[in-house]
Design an enzyme around this catalytic site. Structure first.
Site, PDB file in Angstrom:
ATOM      1  N   GLU A   1      36.614  11.124 -40.839  1.00 24.24           N
ATOM      2  CA  GLU A   1      37.431  10.700 -39.699  1.00 24.24           C
ATOM      3  C   GLU A   1      37.219   9.206 -39.496  1.00 24.24           C
ATOM      4  O   GLU A   1      36.091   8.764 -39.290  1.00 24.24           O
ATOM      5  CB  GLU A   1      37.056  11.503 -38.454  1.00 24.24           C
TER       6      GLU A   1
ATOM      7  N   CYS B   1      37.656   5.056 -31.135  1.00 26.45           N
ATOM      8  CA  CYS B   1      38.675   5.164 -32.185  1.00 26.45           C
ATOM      9  C   CYS B   1      40.029   5.453 -31.555  1.00 26.45           C
ATOM     10  O   CYS B   1      41.065   5.121 -32.105  1.00 26.45           O
ATOM     11  CB  CYS B   1      38.293   6.256 -33.163  1.00 26.45           C
TER      12      CYS B   1
HETATM   13  P1  NAD Z   1      30.780   2.463 -39.898  1.00 22.97           P
HETATM   14  O1  NAD Z   1      31.737   2.924 -40.936  1.00 22.97           O
HETATM   15  O2  NAD Z   1      30.310   1.066 -39.981  1.00 22.97           O
HETATM   16  O3  NAD Z   1      29.492   3.383 -39.919  1.00 22.97           O
HETATM   17  C1  NAD Z   1      29.580   4.785 -39.813  1.00 22.97           C
HETATM   18  C2  NAD Z   1      28.341   5.399 -40.396  1.00 22.97           C
HETATM   19  O4  NAD Z   1      28.313   5.157 -41.795  1.00 22.97           O
HETATM   20  C3  NAD Z   1      27.059   4.828 -39.842  1.00 22.97           C
HETATM   21  O5  NAD Z   1      26.139   5.880 -39.656  1.00 22.97           O
HETATM   22  C4  NAD Z   1      26.587   3.913 -40.942  1.00 22.97           C
HETATM   23  O6  NAD Z   1      25.190   3.741 -40.940  1.00 22.97           O
HETATM   24  C5  NAD Z   1      27.035   4.677 -42.155  1.00 22.97           C
HETATM   25  N1  NAD Z   1      27.165   3.914 -43.407  1.00 22.97           N
HETATM   26  C6  NAD Z   1      27.393   2.595 -43.579  1.00 22.97           C
HETATM   27  N2  NAD Z   1      27.457   2.301 -44.906  1.00 22.97           N
HETATM   28  C7  NAD Z   1      27.277   3.457 -45.577  1.00 22.97           C
HETATM   29  C8  NAD Z   1      27.261   3.829 -46.952  1.00 22.97           C
HETATM   30  N3  NAD Z   1      27.425   2.922 -47.926  1.00 22.97           N
HETATM   31  N4  NAD Z   1      27.054   5.125 -47.275  1.00 22.97           N
HETATM   32  C9  NAD Z   1      26.913   6.050 -46.309  1.00 22.97           C
HETATM   33  N5  NAD Z   1      26.910   5.773 -44.988  1.00 22.97           N
HETATM   34  C10 NAD Z   1      27.093   4.491 -44.621  1.00 22.97           C
HETATM   35  O7  NAD Z   1      31.457   2.778 -38.494  1.00 22.97           O
HETATM   36  P2  NAD Z   1      30.856   2.473 -37.065  1.00 22.97           P
HETATM   37  O8  NAD Z   1      30.926   0.991 -36.862  1.00 22.97           O
HETATM   38  O9  NAD Z   1      29.574   3.169 -36.873  1.00 22.97           O
HETATM   39  O10 NAD Z   1      31.908   3.203 -36.118  1.00 22.97           O
HETATM   40  C11 NAD Z   1      33.088   2.631 -35.718  1.00 22.97           C
HETATM   41  C12 NAD Z   1      34.247   3.157 -36.547  1.00 22.97           C
HETATM   42  O11 NAD Z   1      34.297   4.575 -36.438  1.00 22.97           O
HETATM   43  C13 NAD Z   1      35.594   2.681 -36.044  1.00 22.97           C
HETATM   44  O12 NAD Z   1      36.397   2.371 -37.155  1.00 22.97           O
HETATM   45  C14 NAD Z   1      36.140   3.881 -35.296  1.00 22.97           C
HETATM   46  O13 NAD Z   1      37.542   3.908 -35.192  1.00 22.97           O
HETATM   47  C15 NAD Z   1      35.615   4.993 -36.119  1.00 22.97           C
HETATM   48  N6  NAD Z   1      35.577   6.250 -35.380  1.00 22.97           N
HETATM   49  C16 NAD Z   1      36.457   7.223 -35.711  1.00 22.97           C
HETATM   50  C17 NAD Z   1      36.469   8.410 -35.013  1.00 22.97           C
HETATM   51  C18 NAD Z   1      37.443   9.498 -35.350  1.00 22.97           C
HETATM   52  O14 NAD Z   1      37.280  10.618 -34.868  1.00 22.97           O
HETATM   53  N7  NAD Z   1      38.455   9.229 -36.148  1.00 22.97           N
HETATM   54  C19 NAD Z   1      35.565   8.603 -33.970  1.00 22.97           C
HETATM   55  C20 NAD Z   1      34.662   7.588 -33.663  1.00 22.97           C
HETATM   56  C21 NAD Z   1      34.670   6.424 -34.388  1.00 22.97           C
END
Ligand code: NAD
Length: 542
Positions: free
Chosen positions: A309, A343
């Site tokens: 997501e 989001c």
């Molecule tokens: P992010 O993608 O930076 O990080 C998400 C997670 O991925 C974190 O736990 C991070 O540590 C991990 N991560 C980072 N690099 C990785 C890798 N190479 N391998 C595996 N895991 C890795 O996102 P964020 O800044 O934590 O959250 C904000 C984003 O999330 C926004 O884009 C927002 O729209 C989205 N979001 C979407 C929903 C939804 O339901 N669609 C809900 C909440 C947030």
């Protein structure tokens, strides 16, 4: 919960046996939010904040195979409103820990997968009860670790309780005899089995609701979880791992494995023993992970399931038949709640020409009245953004936005030059944004609203759909034909009419997006648990 639940905790039974032992459960209902104007609730939250401050700096180890492990390396979690305050620190895992974690989780799977669904659901229900009792303590951690205002923190905690209650009931529903077309002379049966060990990777923006929700959904189906929490909000995750264990989750079933994406993220995603990945986060990380998970590694015996997501560029359309005050109210609530870091946040308002100037003015008046300040102050409506990285990203977009559109309000940091006063950014409105502008397409994830002008309603919908994303959207209109047109043509997973576009309720408004907003998994809905299960059909001729 009925007495039967204790007797249900027996081992060695067929998973998802149709002979389900029942739990006496009331119908699911959403957890009520706290009314902080009630003095007792206000005091209780104040006391919880004090307790949270008393825990600042506490260290949390990894949890692998039921053991607490320190690693010598730490991830520190800071208060975004006062970044010199360390809320807590968690041990940082390396690849050796990740390898060990997967092995230990598979060992735990042998037992956990054989618990009855009622027994597993019982763990979630007890966790919900414990969380309800300690809700202000969890909310207080969210206030300090994520800079959620009281109201936003309380909503995050309430949603986490909802996920526990809802998914417990869903597990029981899926354990019932599943309807199949009868065939003469044969008995056909379909049962849902767990997949195995999966990796749960949540974002920092709903560090309790989303992180615990994904974890609980995966666990209740009989899977084991390696949880890699977001590095900006690991303390709240450590707390709910303890909560689930206190509720009866056997040690080892849930692994707590903080660590950097670069060090352990890719490693876990690519590992041949990872069966599935539940990810919520940015488009950039999600698409990278999706691609890597698709490659079948040497020794891998399955295709990995990936639930991803991702982000959004969510729009609210306002036409000339709308209640303009309600529209302005909804836009402001959707754009600036939790500093725009949802989001589902409204980052575009698309307004028909006849009411454009009027709507911009009403939105600006309400935005100007928002109270910016530390999250711990109950009067605060907009607090700091999550960290220095996000702060700089948003400020860069404000520079872009000034060039692309007309700055109506805000546009500046609201931060002391010495850096101690938090990552505050003024709620910002940029109007007259062209359709092809960067700030009309790229997710900013901060308190920034772009306003675009539409010539007619069809044009407004075309502009709304002119995005790679498709998460939430809204329409303010009284014209029934237009609402029906939007119902058919507005390409989003969650569409709202005449209300704000944030705050989807578990059970009532399952949540997930179209296109590059993700796999449309509909968290909090009846389709969700099956993403982490596999159906087995047995046919017996007699
Ligand atoms: P992010 O993608 O930076 O990080 C998400 C997670 O991925 C974190 O736990 C991070 O540590 C991990 N991560 C980072 N690099 C990785 C890798 N190479 N391998 C595996 N895991 C890795 O996102 P964020 O800044 O934590 O959250 C904000 C984003 O999330 C926004 O884009 C927002 O729209 C989205 N979001 C979407 C929903 C939804 O339901 N669609 C809900 C909440 C947030």
């Amino acid at each position: 919960m009925s007495r039967k639940d204790n007797s249900a905790r027996t081992y060695g039974q067929t998973p998802y046996s149709p002979q389900l032992e029942t739990l006496m459960l009331a119908e699911f209902a959403n957890e009520p939010l706290t009314d902080f104007t009630v003095p007792a609730d206000r005091q209780a939250m104040g006391a919880a904040l004090e307790r949270a401050r008393g825990e600042f700096g506490r260290a949390w180890p990894l949890a692998i195979g039921g053991e607490r492990v320190t690693t010598g390396a730490w991830i520190e979690s800071f208060d975004p409103c006062q970044p010199d305050r360390v809320v807590g620190r968690v041990a940082a895992a390396d690849r050796g820990h990740a390898e060990h974690a997967l092995n230990a989780a598979w060992q735990a799977f042998a037992d956990w997968s054989r618990w009855t669904p009622a027994a597993r659901a019982g763990v979630l229900l007890r966790a919900a009860a414990l969380l309800r009792r300690q809700k202000h303590d969890f909310s207080a951690t969210l206030v300090y670790e994520a800079a959620k205002t009281w109201v936003e923190a309380d909503a995050d905690t309430a949603e986490a309780i909802d996920f526990l209650e809802f998914y417990a009931r869903e597990a029981l529903r899926l354990a019932e005899t599943q309807p199949l077309t009868p065939v003469a002379g044969e008995h056909n049966e379909l049962v849902y089995l767990p997949l195995g060990v999966g990796v749960v990777i949540p974002p920092w923006n709903f560090p309790l609701a989303i992180a615990l929700g994904m974890t609980a959904a995966v666990l209740v189906g009989g899977n084991c979880v390696v949880l890699k929490p977001a590095s900006l909000t690991p303390v709240i995750a450590a707390r709910f791992v303890d909560l689930l264990e206190a509720a009866g989750l056997p040690p080892g079933v849930l692994t707590f494995l903080p660590g950097s994406g670069a060090e352990i993220g890719d490693f876990l995603v690519e590992h041949p023993r990872t069966r599935f990945i539940a990810f919520t986060g940015s488009r950039a990380v999600g698409t990278r992970l999706y691609e890597r998970a698709a490659r079948v590694q040497p020794g891998q015996r399955w295709l990995k399931r990936v639930v991803a997501e991702l982000g959004g560029k969510d729009a609210i359309v306002v036409d000339e038949t709308a209640d303009l005050d309600a529209a302005a109210e909804g836009i402001v609530a959707s754009a600036y709640g939790f500093q725009g870091q949802k989001c589902s946040a409204a980052s575009r308002a698309i307004v028909l020409g006849a009411v454009y100037a009027d709507v911009v003015q009403r939105v600006a008046e309400r935005t100007e009245a928002l109270r910016l300040g530390p999250a711990e102050d109950p009067a605060t409506q907009v607090a700091a953004v999550i960290d220095g990285g996000q702060y700089r990203t948003v400020l860069d977009y404000l520079d872009v936005g000034r060039r692309e559109g007309r700055l109506v309000l805000g546009g500046e940091p609201a931060r002391e030059p010495d850096g101690s006063a938090g990552w505050y950014i003024q709620p910002t409105i940029i109007a007259d944004v062209p359709e092809d502008a960067r700030i009309a397409h790229e997710e900013i994830f901060g308190p920034v609203l772009s306003v675009l002008r539409a010539t007619d309603f069809a044009h407004a919908l075309r502009v709304a759909n002119n995005t790679e994303y498709g998460l939430t959207g809204g329409v303010y209109a009284r014209d029934r034909r237009r609402l029906e047109q939007a119902r058919a043509e507005f390409a989003v997973g969650n569409l709202y009419f005449n209300r704000k576009i944030t705050g989807a309720l578990v059970g009532a408004q399952p949540f997930g997006g179209f296109n590059l907003s993700g796999t449309d998994s509909k968290a909090g809905g009846r389709d969700y648990l099956q993403l982490f299960l596999q159906a087995k059909v047995t046919v017996e001729r007699f």
